[in-house]
Design an enzyme around this catalytic site. Structure first.
Site, short mmCIF file in Angstrom:
data_model
loop_
_atom_site.label_atom_id
_atom_site.label_comp_id
_atom_site.label_asym_id
_atom_site.label_seq_id
_atom_site.Cartn_x
_atom_site.Cartn_y
_atom_site.Cartn_z
CE LYS A 102 -17.81 -5.95 -51.23
NZ LYS A 102 -16.43 -6.24 -51.00
CD GLU A 105 -17.05 -10.41 -38.41
OE1 GLU A 105 -17.71 -10.77 -37.44
OE2 GLU A 105 -16.92 -9.21 -38.76
CD GLU A 117 -14.80 -5.87 -54.47
OE1 GLU A 117 -15.27 -6.68 -55.29
OE2 GLU A 117 -14.65 -6.14 -53.28
CG ASP A 140 -16.72 -1.86 -51.15
OD1 ASP A 140 -16.79 -3.08 -51.30
OD2 ASP A 140 -16.20 -1.33 -50.15
CB VAL A 196 -18.93 -5.46 -43.35
CG1 VAL A 196 -18.68 -3.98 -43.07
CG2 VAL A 196 -20.27 -5.65 -44.03
CE LYS A 207 -16.68 -3.43 -47.75
NZ LYS A 207 -15.34 -2.88 -48.04
N1 LIG Z 1 -10.73 -8.39 -52.33
C1 LIG Z 1 -11.02 -8.19 -51.06
O1 LIG Z 1 -10.22 -7.63 -50.28
C2 LIG Z 1 -12.33 -8.68 -50.50
C3 LIG Z 1 -12.58 -8.52 -49.13
C4 LIG Z 1 -13.79 -8.99 -48.61
C5 LIG Z 1 -14.70 -9.60 -49.45
N2 LIG Z 1 -14.42 -9.75 -50.79
C6 LIG Z 1 -15.42 -10.42 -51.62
O2 LIG Z 1 -14.96 -11.73 -51.94
C7 LIG Z 1 -15.61 -12.20 -53.12
C8 LIG Z 1 -14.57 -12.79 -54.09
O3 LIG Z 1 -13.71 -11.77 -54.53
P1 LIG Z 1 -12.37 -12.10 -55.36
O4 LIG Z 1 -11.59 -10.84 -55.38
O5 LIG Z 1 -11.74 -13.34 -54.84
O6 LIG Z 1 -13.00 -12.39 -56.83
P2 LIG Z 1 -12.22 -13.00 -58.10
O7 LIG Z 1 -10.73 -12.89 -57.89
O8 LIG Z 1 -12.84 -12.40 -59.29
O9 LIG Z 1 -12.57 -14.57 -58.06
C9 LIG Z 1 -13.83 -15.09 -58.38
C10 LIG Z 1 -13.73 -16.62 -58.42
O10 LIG Z 1 -15.04 -17.11 -58.62
C11 LIG Z 1 -15.08 -17.96 -59.79
N3 LIG Z 1 -16.36 -17.68 -60.45
C12 LIG Z 1 -16.94 -16.47 -60.71
N4 LIG Z 1 -18.14 -16.64 -61.30
C13 LIG Z 1 -18.32 -17.97 -61.41
C14 LIG Z 1 -19.38 -18.76 -61.93
N5 LIG Z 1 -20.47 -18.23 -62.48
N6 LIG Z 1 -19.23 -20.11 -61.87
C15 LIG Z 1 -18.14 -20.67 -61.35
N7 LIG Z 1 -17.11 -19.97 -60.84
C16 LIG Z 1 -17.20 -18.63 -60.88
C17 LIG Z 1 -13.89 -17.54 -60.64
O11 LIG Z 1 -13.51 -18.67 -61.43
P3 LIG Z 1 -12.22 -18.66 -62.40
O12 LIG Z 1 -11.03 -18.61 -61.47
O13 LIG Z 1 -12.30 -19.91 -63.18
O14 LIG Z 1 -12.35 -17.39 -63.23
C18 LIG Z 1 -12.87 -17.16 -59.55
O15 LIG Z 1 -12.19 -18.32 -59.11
C19 LIG Z 1 -16.38 -11.00 -53.69
O16 LIG Z 1 -17.73 -11.10 -53.32
C20 LIG Z 1 -15.72 -9.81 -52.98
O17 LIG Z 1 -16.59 -8.70 -52.86
C21 LIG Z 1 -13.25 -9.30 -51.32
#
Ligand SMILES: NC(=O)c1ccc[n+]([C@@H]2O[C@H](COP(=O)([O-])OP(=O)(O)OC[C@H]3O[C@@H](n4cnc5c(N)ncnc54)[C@H](OP(=O)(O)O)[C@@H]3O)[C@@H](O)[C@H]2O)c1
Length: 422
Positions: free
Chosen positions: A97, A121, A182, A193, A124, A197
């Site tokens: 988002k 989708e 997050e 956040d 948000v 959204k």
């Molecule tokens: N948490 C929720 O409920 C939720 C719901 C909807 C949407 N989202 C969205 O989903 C997205 C991902 O969230 P998350 O919680 O999964 O984040 P996260 O746990 O921090 O994971 C980020 C991933 O991206 C990789 N990464 C980050 N920067 C990078 C770069 N510059 N080059 C290569 N790899 C990179 C990291 O690699 P490493 O593993 O090697 O560190 C990790 O695997 C975000 O935009 C978030 O806002 C989250």
């Protein structure tokens, strides 16, 4: 068969990769490459043999890959990856988002230029299909207002504070452990956040880009158990509500803030990490959508739905009239409607204080509906005690003058929440 590159294997990326491996619906999707920062990291949550890379071009420039899914988090790197993927003729899907709220116009502009679909989708309300509802089911209607509980972490905290009287910090740690906060939880509890959204939803609902940076935003980070307790004693529940409404002048009033909702309000019963959005429109009058708004499971389900649409040729290609590129909406937040308010002040524990505080309100013509001084000997080891007030209907401008007067008297710490009557 559609071939996919996934950028990111964190909480959400790993959830999607597991779903692609296990869901019968995903049998025509082939995962080819996964971008991470560190390939040496132990990843027990990923299926063995998941093909990892640290080079974004292994996704964006691979001619075999049809769709790039961005699950990195942040803004600049995701924008680089997705704009490169679009320039290489690939469809894109994102759950990000921040990226869309900040750089949506550029990204949708690129997709429109290249005539490629963007699926978003999951960006948000995770698993709750609000984007589809706005883009498809309500596309022929004229939306006049929307409001929602759109931050799962804040709602989880408020629910546990209300139902278990659980301390804020413990609930926050649990939300992080369960994977729906997050990585920087400040982002959730400060309202930022929800503001992103709101920017995205309002853009789709009202037909032109709404810049989230211009939406007045506050969060739940100044609240404590006392506020939750007092709100309930008065017959209300505190929720972090994101709201946007067409104003009389043709602009938009929008706000993200914790508010006191009457118990019978449809958003008051939304519990834990669930989300809900209520849409008012001229044709359907009222539409309410509720569902699981955070976490890897629901988010992956929305990502999979976008991937299936694209694989089956039903991905949405933005036209030149897409709300993200059709223009920019004016926000007239000066016009906020009059309201009742709940206030928790921290005032000196000495005779005459109550009369002095009442005087500040009277000087602005604000009538107090109730005054309560709970029996607390002292807070934070100082000589300030909480004073809880509710007002009759007033406009915010007058209340701000009272708050300024209180601050000038050295009593600047306060919580101010709007009380909704319906
Ligand atoms: N948490 C929720 O409920 C939720 C719901 C909807 C949407 N989202 C969205 O989903 C997205 C991902 O969230 P998350 O919680 O999964 O984040 P996260 O746990 O921090 O994971 C980020 C991933 O991206 C990789 N990464 C980050 N920067 C990078 C770069 N510059 N080059 C290569 N790899 C990179 C990291 O690699 P490493 O593993 O090697 O560190 C990790 O695997 C975000 O935009 C978030 O806002 C989250």
């Amino acid at each position: 068969m559609s071939t996919i590159g996934v950028a990111g294997a964190g909480s959400i990326g790993a959830g999607l990769i597991r779903l692609l491996n296990t869901s019968p619906a995903a049998r025509r999707l082939r995962l080819k490459t996964v971008l991470v920062r560190d390939t040496a990291k132990s990843r027990p949550e990923l299926p063995t043999g998941t093909p990892l890379t640290v080079a974004p071009t292994d996704l964006t420039d691979d001619p075999e890959i049809d769709v790039v899914v961005e699950l990195l988090g942040g803004v600049d790197e995701p924008f680089r990856v997705l704009s490169r993927a679009l320039s290489q003729g690939k469809a894109v899907v994102t759950a990000n988002k921040n990226l869309l709220a900040e750089r949506g116009p550029e990204l949708f502009g690129l997709a429109a230029e290249r005539r490629l679909p963007i699926g978003f989708e999951a960006s948000v309300c995770a698993g709750m299909p609000i984007i589809r509802t706005l883009q498809e089911a309500l596309r022929g209607d004229r939306i006049t207002a929307l409001e929602g509980v759109v931050n799962g972490t804040s709602n989880y905290l408020l629910t546990r504070m209300s139902e278990e009287r659980a301390p804020y910090q413990d609930c926050l740690a649990d939300a992080q452990r369960l994977g729906f906060a997050e990585p920087d939880a400040e982002y959730d509890v400060s309202g930022r956040d929800a503001a992103c959204k709101t920017g995205i939803l309002a853009t789709l609902a009202f037909g032109a880009y709404v810049d989230f940076r211009r939406i007045p935003t506050s969060g739940i980070d100044t609240l404590d158990l006392e506020d939750v307790r007092q709100a309930e004693a008065m017959g209300y529940r505190i929720k972090l509500v994101a709201a946007a409404r067409r104003s009389a002048s043709g602009g938009l009033d929008a706000e993200v803030a914790a508010v006191l909702l009457p118990l019978q309000h449809p958003l008051a019963s939304i519990r834990m990490e669930c989300n809900a959005v209520r849409v008012e429109s001229e044709g359907l009058v009222e539409t309410l959508l509720a569902g699981r708004g955070a976490g890897p499971g629901p988010t992956s389900m929305s990502l999979l739905a976008d991937l299936l649409d694209i694989a089956e040729g039903r991905g949405r290609v933005p036209g030149a009239d897409h709300p993200f590129i059709a223009g920019v909406f004016d926000l007239d937040n000066g016009q906020r409607a009059a309201s009742r308010y709940y206030l928790r002040l921290a005032v000196p524990d000495r005779p005459g204080t109550l009369a002095q505080v009442a005087g500040f309100f009277a000087s602005q013509g604000i009538s107090l509906a109730s005054v309560l001084q709970p029996e607390v000997p002292e807070i934070n080891g100082g000589f300030l005690v909480p004073l809880i007030l509710t007002t009759h209907t007033t406009d915010r401008r007058r209340l701000d003058l009272v708050l300024a007067a209180l601050a000038a008297a050295g009593w600047g710490r306060h919580v101010v929440l709007r009380i909704r009557e319906r």
